[in-house]
Design an enzyme around this catalytic site. Structure first.
Site, short mmCIF file in Angstrom:
data_model
loop_
_atom_site.label_atom_id
_atom_site.label_comp_id
_atom_site.label_asym_id
_atom_site.label_seq_id
_atom_site.Cartn_x
_atom_site.Cartn_y
_atom_site.Cartn_z
N LYS A 54 52.99 32.90 -10.22
CA LYS A 54 52.59 31.51 -10.43
C LYS A 54 52.31 31.26 -11.90
CE LYS A 54 50.83 31.10 -5.73
NZ LYS A 54 49.71 31.29 -4.81
N GLN A 98 43.37 31.90 -4.75
CA GLN A 98 44.32 32.68 -3.94
C GLN A 98 43.65 33.19 -2.67
OE1 GLN A 98 47.56 32.95 -4.66
NE2 GLN A 98 48.01 34.23 -2.90
N ASP A 121 47.00 22.97 -3.77
CA ASP A 121 47.41 23.64 -2.53
C ASP A 121 47.39 22.66 -1.36
OD1 ASP A 121 48.10 26.36 -2.50
OD2 ASP A 121 46.03 26.99 -2.82
N1 GUN Z 1 47.97 33.03 -0.05
C1 GUN Z 1 49.21 33.06 0.51
N2 GUN Z 1 49.83 31.88 0.33
C2 GUN Z 1 48.97 31.09 -0.35
C3 GUN Z 1 49.05 29.75 -0.83
O1 GUN Z 1 50.04 29.04 -0.66
N3 GUN Z 1 47.96 29.31 -1.51
C4 GUN Z 1 46.86 30.07 -1.70
N4 GUN Z 1 45.84 29.54 -2.36
N5 GUN Z 1 46.75 31.31 -1.26
C5 GUN Z 1 47.81 31.82 -0.59
#
Ligand code: GUN
Length: 295
Positions: A54, A98, A121
């Site tokens: 990311k 995350q 998100d």
């Molecule tokens: N963990 C796995 N996929 C995601 C996601 O799309 N966002 C976040 N914040 N954590 C994750």
């Protein structure tokens, strides 16, 4: 006839190019640079690789990006204070914590603490609710990526029978809600199947568009789909070992089995996966544009 392969890698690259150009224009017009912070608590191997990807993508697109790594034993209060700091930071437009978080931290409390205007998100209940009533600021990244794959591949969703397998908060529930909106790339008749569904094949065989987020390999086999179906495989399963000692990545759909029957299908890897990070970037750009007062 063999199915058309819907390349997420290709569509994601297209969207990233658009984001890059829009970011440059935004910077020039307003001086605003989209800012994204990813907060990682602990060092879960999969999470480390997601967060790194990311940050790398954000930088490639010209964003300001912070990766805030915190120790596994970080207190919940300290994480909430950190989120509050970024909520107030004008250089940050998107905050991503995350998941999963360590057991001692209440995930719901953390997601509630993020400013809904920076919730790229789209996990905050305000954003979940807005999505349901058709007033979304942000769409969650994986469902948003799925919808863009359909739209940009020219797949007709209007009046289509969409069957979703899986009811998670991250994929199943939001994509079902999105596809049922009276909107472009949606306006479908939606069925959601889950672990208590009595006769899965009865439903999946009716699908014009089948979206699978079941979380296990071969959850969908050729006998469960009709000729001409469009399949979006959201699954990411690591199975077996290749001769090089690496696990093989497969989706939730028996790709080899269904590929002669389906009209189009997303591969794993290279399908939905590359879209998710790209949509996170698009959400961050969107948040920055709101701050800059540019539609
Ligand atoms: N963990 C796995 N996929 C995601 C996601 O799309 N966002 C976040 N914040 N954590 C994750």
């Amino acid at each position: 006839m063999a199915a058309k392969i819907i390349s997420g890698t290709q569509v994601a690259a297209e969207i990233r190019e658009e984001i890059k150009q829009e970011t440059a224009v935004l910077k020039e017009k307003s001086g605003v640079v989209p800012g994204l912070v990813t907060i990682l608590v602990g060092q879960n191997a999969a999470s480390v690789s997601y967060v790194t990807a990311k940050g790398k993508t954000a930088k490639e697109l010209g964003f300001f990006s912070i990766q805030d790594d915190q120790p596994e034993n970080l207190a919940e209060e300290a994480l909430l204070a950190l989120i509050d700091k970024y909520n107030k930071d004008p250089k940050i437009h998107g905050i991503l914590v995350q998941l999963p978080l360590p057991k001692h931290i209440n995930e719901t409390k953390v997601l509630y603490a993020i400013d809904p205007n920076k919730d790229v998100d789209a996990f905050h209940p305000v954003n979940v609710g807005k999505l349901v009533i058709g007033e979304a600021n942000f769409y969650p990244c994986t469902p948003y990526g799925i919808q863009q794959l359909l739209v940009r591949s020219g797949i007709k969703t209007d009046g289509a029978e969409v069957v979703v397998v899986g009811r998670s908060n991250i994929v199943g529930k939001p994509i079902a809600n999105m596809m049922l909106q009276k909107a472009k790339g949606a306006n479908s008749t939606v069925t959601v199947c889950h672990t208590a569904t009595k006769d899965m094949a009865f439903h999946t065989k009716r699908a014009d568009i089948l979206i699978v987020a079941a979380g296990r390999p071969k959850a969908i086999t050729a006998d469960m789909v009709k000729e001409g179906v469009v399949i979006i495989d959201v699954g990411v399963n690591r199975i077996g070992m290749t001769p090089e000692g690496k696990a093989k990545l497969v989706g939730d759909v028996d790709f080899e089995g269904v590929k002669e029957k389906a009209a189009a299908i997303t591969p794993v890897p290279g399908g939905v996966g590359p879209m998710t990070i790209t949509m996170l970037m698009l959400n961050t750009l969107k948040a920055a544009k709101v701050v800059a007062n540019i539609a």
